[in-house]
Write an enzyme that holds these catalytic residues in place. Structure first.
Site, PDB file in Angstrom:
ATOM      1  N   ASP A   1       0.828  -1.221   0.000  1.00 11.77           N
ATOM      2  CA  ASP A   1       0.000   0.000   0.000  1.00 11.77           C
ATOM      3  C   ASP A   1       0.853   1.258   0.000  1.00 11.77           C
ATOM      4  OD1 ASP A   1      -2.236  -1.580   0.148  1.00 11.77           O
ATOM      5  OD2 ASP A   1      -2.545  -1.303   2.286  1.00 11.77           O
TER       6      ASP A   1
ATOM      7  N   CYS B   1     -24.099 -15.728  -5.239  1.00  8.17           N
ATOM      8  CA  CYS B   1     -24.167 -15.200  -3.872  1.00  8.17           C
ATOM      9  C   CYS B   1     -24.078 -13.674  -3.862  1.00  8.17           C
ATOM     10  CB  CYS B   1     -23.039 -15.799  -3.038  1.00  8.17           C
ATOM     11  SG  CYS B   1     -22.994 -15.198  -1.332  1.00  8.17           S
TER      12      CYS B   1
ATOM     13  N   CYS C   1     -22.668 -10.376   0.720  1.00  4.37           N
ATOM     14  CA  CYS C   1     -21.878  -9.198   1.083  1.00  4.37           C
ATOM     15  C   CYS C   1     -22.576  -7.909   0.663  1.00  4.37           C
ATOM     16  CB  CYS C   1     -20.482  -9.276   0.470  1.00  4.37           C
ATOM     17  SG  CYS C   1     -20.452  -9.449  -1.341  1.00  4.37           S
TER      18      CYS C   1
ATOM     19  N   CYS D   1     -19.163   4.015   2.482  1.00  6.70           N
ATOM     20  CA  CYS D   1     -18.562   2.873   3.171  1.00  6.70           C
ATOM     21  C   CYS D   1     -18.138   3.259   4.587  1.00  6.70           C
ATOM     22  CB  CYS D   1     -17.354   2.380   2.368  1.00  6.70           C
ATOM     23  SG  CYS D   1     -16.423   1.061   3.169  1.00  6.70           S
TER      24      CYS D   1
END
Length: 364
Positions: free
Chosen positions: A131, A189, A192, A212
């Site tokens: 990162d 699915c 989430c 978020c």
């Protein structure tokens, strides 16, 4: 009598063995080049989904081609380090409860680099990234065969789920690449996407950071929009909800085995108790308690703001008294959140008659 000559062990196998020996849980190798998801990333930025993260558009040209951030490198040794998805959920995201993963992984990648030079008996140009540069690490990891992009935007590995950090050692060394991870194992699915408290997913694999909870409690520097404050619940730093509900994590998430990521005493407990501890910190104690912690990224102002929101969501009359003691606050954004929290707690307080009836029923 014939003699069987053992095959020489490849440098790629030795690299992987050494990486596992250093404590990494996943390792793969890939060549550097144009990034397959660069166009999607640029479009995501252009739509404003990055919020206040103005650093993301910088170095856009380098993000589009992994050969550019470190020009002499030709290949990447990509690693994953698990941080314990079996830990109980709490007010701090699992990845941030211990020491800063950047420091932990950079040290080990440097150790891997030194070992590689000793193994080959020569200097090798290389640089570790965690990162810390204009690299789309998820894309690099998928190319190295480590996992696929989940619908929650996390990289998922079929053996350990998604609770792991990604790092890469870029090297000027010709290596045989692993096969990319081509399949999408999310199927139909949508757990989430459905579970996100703020509805932050625009679509499968597209996250609007502005909504978020992780972004709002870590990256956002200003006020948290009022419409999201109640949805934050007890989250003081980050959010794991979209990972918690993933079937791959339910089945394959690992116990915490890395001592560096074990929760510090300061962050243990429920949201209310942690919020009070954060509000009691002065500048000196903030630096002492969170030395070497990723939570410092939110800065004291951000953590104080988050703690106030959590007390506004969960607090009672005692918490209201506590908040009243820290107002007026010198920071106008924190002050506004305190006023909101006090109003929120007051609105939940029972009317005197209602309180009397409740007490009578409890003592009957």
């Amino acid at each position: 009598m014939s003699t069987v000559v053992p095959e020489a062990i490849s440098i790629e196998s030795l690299i992987k063995a050494q990486a596992y020996g250093l404590g990494f849980d996943l390792v793969g190798i890939t060549s550097l080049g144009p990034v397959e998801t660069a166009a999607e990333f640029d479009a995501w930025i252009a739509r404003g989904h990055a919020g206040e993260m103005d650093y993301l558009p910088r170095g856009a040209e380098k993000r589009r081609d992994t050969r550019l951030p470190y020009p002499s490198a030709t290949h990447a040794i990509v690693v994953g380090l698990d941080y314990g998805g079996r830990q109980p959920a709490g007010p701090v995201a699992r990845y941030a409860r211990g020491d800063d993963y950047h420091d932990v992984m950079i040290r080990r990648l440097k150790d891997l680099h030194r070992w590689l030079e000793l193994e080959l008996g020569r200097s090798i140009s290389g640089k570790p990234y965690v990162d810390t540069g204009p690299i789309l690490e998820r894309d690099l990891a998928r190319r190295a065969g480590i996992g696929w992009f989940g619908k929650n935007t996390n990289l998922i590995n079929p053996g350990i789920g998604s609770f792991f950090f990604i790092g890469a050692l870029l090297v000027d060394l010709d290596l045989e690449s692993d096969s990319p991870f081509e399949s999408d194992r999310c199927g139909s699915c949508t757990r989430c996407l459905d579970a996100c408290p703020t509805g932050a997913f625009v679509d499968e694999r597209i996250l609007d950071a502005n909504k978020c909870i992780s972004y709002l409690t870590i990256e956002a520097r200003g006020a948290i929009p009022v419409e999201f404050r109640e949805m934050i619940g007890d989250h003081i730093y980050g959010c794991d909800v979209c990972q918690d509900v993933c079937p791959w994590n339910a089945r394959f998430a690992q116990e915490l085995h890395e001592d560096a990521f074990r929760p510090r005493e300061f962050v243990e407990g429920d949201g209310r108790s942690l919020a009070r501890r954060i509000l009691a910190l002065d500048e000196g104690s903030f630096l002492r308690e969170l030395k070497g912690s990723p939570m410092k990224r939110a800065k004291q102002r951000g953590l104080t703001r988050n703690a106030v929101v959590v007390l506004g969501n969960l607090g009672d009359e005692i918490d209201a008294q506590f908040l009243s003691q820290v107002r007026p606050h010198s920071d106008p954004i924190v002050q506004e959140h305190i006023d909101w929290a006090l109003n929120s707690i007051t609105s939940r307080a029972p009317e005197p008659e209602e309180a009397r009836i409740r007490i009578d029923s409890e003592t009957a």
